[in-house]
Design an enzyme around this catalytic site. Structure first.
Site, PDB file in Angstrom:
ATOM      1  CE1 TYR A   1      -4.334  -2.293   5.537  1.00  0.00           C
ATOM      2  CE2 TYR A   1      -3.707  -0.023   4.761  1.00  0.00           C
ATOM      3  CZ  TYR A   1      -3.843  -1.500   4.457  1.00  0.00           C
ATOM      4  OH  TYR A   1      -4.010  -1.907   3.252  1.00  0.00           O
TER       5      TYR A   1
ATOM      6  CB  SER B   1      -0.781  -0.098   1.199  1.00  0.00           C
ATOM      7  OG  SER B   1      -1.520   1.223   1.456  1.00  0.00           O
TER       8      SER B   1
END
Length: 255
Positions: free
Chosen positions: A162, A145
């Site tokens: 995250y 990501s």
């Protein structure tokens, strides 16, 4: 992609979103795709749809990648029933947009166990399969990501844990390349690609994230198919070329 035809690819989180798009594209390219996910009914429906269209083979296997024992059992089944793994796409992930001080133990464990330990255990099992079967041209793609490279600050919610888990993916990818380089003398060459998209409009794109972006930009965000095309681009690179990092974002959307 021609050299992958007939060879085995494992895609985690294959029941929806990015994983589903990748599984379908690899099946259409002629690979024998093993889709891992917790929702076996969705995997089965996808496999039946591909078969009905003559669009390739998807073998559904229920697996919760946050359970390392489950991962080992799944890869053992693949070895016994399908064959040597040539490609692994680690896509399964959990994002909980909440500040660390407000997260429960269960939510924290879900993020780390899936995004870090699940990814690492799948890499371990795939590499061991490639070693066992002397695969000379293997490839691991870890869906990372943009949050694996930066930690943005939002006013209304947090993605700290995250982002931390995805920074771990970045570090593990680099470490794996160093480990795998030592296997070249054995004739085993395995590439590792980190694919880091910006926001992608999938089920994971929750209401908190949606509310932080103007609606007209929402419709211009990356789609699952865009990420899949990038993965196929990396896989299509010749054996002597390793796509180390692929970053992508919607045009004009600064991340």
């Amino acid at each position: 992609m021609d050299r992958w035809a007939g060879r085995v690819a494992v895609v985690t989180g294959a029941s929806a979103g990015i994983g589903s798009a990748i599984a379908q594209d690899l099946a259409k390219a002629g690979m024998r795709v093993v889709g891992l996910a917790r929702r076996e009914d969705k995997l089965q429906a996808l496999a039946e749809a591909l078969a009905a269209d003559g669009a390739g083979e998807l073998i559904p296997v229920r697996c919760d990648v946050s359970d390392m024992g489950d991962v080992q059992r799944a890869f053992q089944w693949i070895d016994d029933n399908v064959g040597a793994v040539s490609v692994l796409v680690n896509n399964a992930g959990v994002m909980i947009a909440q500040s660390i001080q407000d997260m429960s133990n269960e939510d924290m464990a879900a993020v780390i166990n899936t995004n870090v330990l699940g990814m690492a255990s799948c890499c371990r099992e795939a590499i061991n399969s490639m070693k066992k079967h002397a695969v000379s041209d293997g490839h691991i793609v870890n869906i990372n990501s943009f949050l694996g490279h930066v930690v943005p600050v939002f006013d209304d919610f947090s993605v700290s844990l995250y982002a931390g888990s995805k920074h771990a993916v970045t570090a593990i990818c680099q470490g794996l390349r160093c480990e795998l380089k030592r296997m070249h003398s054995q004739g085993i060459r395995i590439k590792v690609t980190s694919a880091s998209p910006g926001p992608v409009l999938t089920d994971m794109f929750g209401d908190d994230l949606r509310s932080s972006i103007p609606e007209d930009e929402i419709q211009r965000l990356l789609k699952a198919e865009d990420v899949s095309r990038a993965v196929c681009f990396a896989l299509a690179s010749p054996p002597n070329v390793e796509m180390v990092e692929i970053t992508m974002q919607a045009t004009g959307h600064l991340t």
